[in-house]
Design a protein around this motif. Structure first.
Motif, mmCIF file in Angstrom:
data_model
loop_
_atom_site.group_PDB
_atom_site.id
_atom_site.type_symbol
_atom_site.label_atom_id
_atom_site.label_comp_id
_atom_site.label_asym_id
_atom_site.label_seq_id
_atom_site.Cartn_x
_atom_site.Cartn_y
_atom_site.Cartn_z
ATOM 1 N N UNK A 188 0.795 -1.210 0.176
ATOM 2 C CA UNK A 188 0.121 0.114 -0.143
ATOM 3 C C UNK A 188 0.731 1.240 0.131
ATOM 4 N N UNK A 189 1.956 1.327 0.563
ATOM 5 C CA UNK A 189 2.687 2.376 0.951
ATOM 6 C C UNK A 189 3.463 2.606 -0.704
ATOM 7 N N UNK A 190 3.789 1.538 -1.507
ATOM 8 C CA UNK A 190 4.292 1.822 -2.641
ATOM 9 C C UNK A 190 3.328 2.376 -3.601
ATOM 10 N N UNK A 191 2.181 1.736 -3.454
ATOM 11 C CA UNK A 191 0.851 2.458 -4.205
ATOM 12 C C UNK A 191 0.824 3.926 -3.726
ATOM 13 N N UNK B 281 3.278 10.701 -6.623
ATOM 14 C CA UNK B 281 4.065 11.190 -7.952
ATOM 15 C C UNK B 281 3.160 11.586 -8.841
ATOM 16 N N UNK B 282 2.139 11.031 -9.054
ATOM 17 C CA UNK B 282 1.231 11.113 -10.090
ATOM 18 C C UNK B 282 0.674 12.582 -9.842
ATOM 19 N N UNK C 22 -4.914 7.937 3.924
ATOM 20 C CA UNK C 22 -5.494 6.754 4.712
ATOM 21 C C UNK C 22 -4.240 5.816 4.873
ATOM 22 N N UNK C 23 -3.569 5.572 3.735
ATOM 23 C CA UNK C 23 -2.338 4.704 3.676
ATOM 24 C C UNK C 23 -1.489 4.967 4.664
ATOM 25 N N UNK C 24 -1.247 6.348 4.639
ATOM 26 C CA UNK C 24 -0.205 6.693 5.612
ATOM 27 C C UNK C 24 -0.587 6.473 6.973
#
Length: 319
Positions: free
Chosen positions: A72-75, A81-82, A120-122
């Motif tokens: 999830x952190x990679x996503x 970045x996007x 939310x992922x953070x």
């Protein structure tokens, strides 16, 4: 010890019997203690085995959760970045870009959803955090400034053709007004489809012979009931019967019954609420098609004709 007058052999036998009883009692106690010890050892072994399994399962779940959080952190990093890239910022600022993108794609909405997912992922990766505790934060980028002469926000349709409208209508069924050029094209296409359906239905004998029972509930203001009932009676489809269910159904049926279009009241529905009255009206209906109408709805006069042809017709090629 022998009693006075008792033979010595009898005393000896009695002492031997007493010692034998004592030895049997002691042996029984030792056997009971051994069985208890065996049961206790078996119980302890089962508890240790279950505890080991629980520990192994927890370790597997922790490893899987750690892998999911890392993925999830990679996503999240990719999403960040996007939305922070220069190309994305330029795309948001280009006038008229949304009309040239695939219908329904809104860069602003995509960016808000991506940033919310990143937040939310953070929060999920933070120590001691549990899923769902993260809070959404507003985008930190400056909102794009509309170019001179652009349409006001909300007045432009998020689609450019009929296929795009079908995609957008799943979540935004109301067309923006005043109608812009894409909206007018969609309205024209839908009107053409309606007319084509009606022409095909007129050539198809099965459509005209299909009976439709309209179950109309009467809960609501009197003027709304009159409008809804009038729209049902104005249908161009020839085989229509209207069942009125709810308060005042009998009086309405007497007032609106016609020779060419039957209007009947459902007995026993005067005191029922809307769901119960509708259920009572449906009891025993097993012929033709059933349409539902309430006081919050007004039908177009061609609605039943189009729907019946869509359900039982085949574009007039065969009965």
């Amino acid at each position: 010890m022998s009693e006075p007058g008792e033979p010595p052999d009898a005393a000896t036998d009695r002492d031997a019997a007493a010692r034998g009883d004592a030895e049997q009692t002691a042996q029984a106690a030792r056997d009971a203690l051994r069985r208890h010890d065996e049961r206790w050892r078996t119980h302890l072994a089962a508890v240790e085995e279950a505890h080991s399994r629980d520990l192994s399962t927890r370790d597997d779940e922790l490893r899987a959760l750690d892998g999911a959080v890392r993925a999830a952190m990679r996503v999240a990093a990719a999403a960040t970045g996007i939305v922070d890239s220069r190309r994305w910022t330029l795309a948001r600022r280009l006038g008229g870009l949304r009309d040239r993108l695939r219908p329904g794609l809104d860069p602003d909405r995509v960016e808000r959803r991506l940033r919310g997912a990143v937040t939310e992922l953070e929060a999920l990766a933070a120590p001691g955090a549990s899923p769902g505790t993260g809070s959404r934060t507003a985008p930190t980028t400056t909102a794009p400034v509309a170019p001179a002469g652009a349409d006001p926000a909300g007045s432009r349709a998020p689609f450019t053709d009929h296929d795009g409208y079908l995609i957008t209508a799943t979540t935004q069924p109301i067309l923006p007004l005043p109608a812009d050029e894409p909206t007018r094209r969609v309205l024209g296409t839908m009107d053409s489809l309606r007319r084509a359906r009606l022409r095909a239905a007129a050539r198809h004998p099965a459509v005209a012979a299909t009976h439709v029972t309209v179950v109309c509930t009467t809960q609501g203001p009197g003027e709304d009931v009159e409008r809804a009932l009038a729209s049902a009676l104005a249908q161009h489809h020839p085989q229509v019967t209207v069942l009125l269910a709810g308060p005042g159904a009998a009086a309405l049926a007497d007032t609106h019954h016609r020779d060419g279009r039957a209007v009947r009241a459902v007995e026993g529905s005067e005191e029922l609420d809307e769901p119960a009255a509708r259920a009572l009206a449906l009891d025993g209906l097993d012929d033709g098609l059933i349409a539902h109408l309430d006081t919050r709805t007004v039908w177009h006069e061609d609605l039943l004709g189009v729907l019946v042809h869509a359900l039982v017709g085949d574009d007039g090629q065969a009965p």
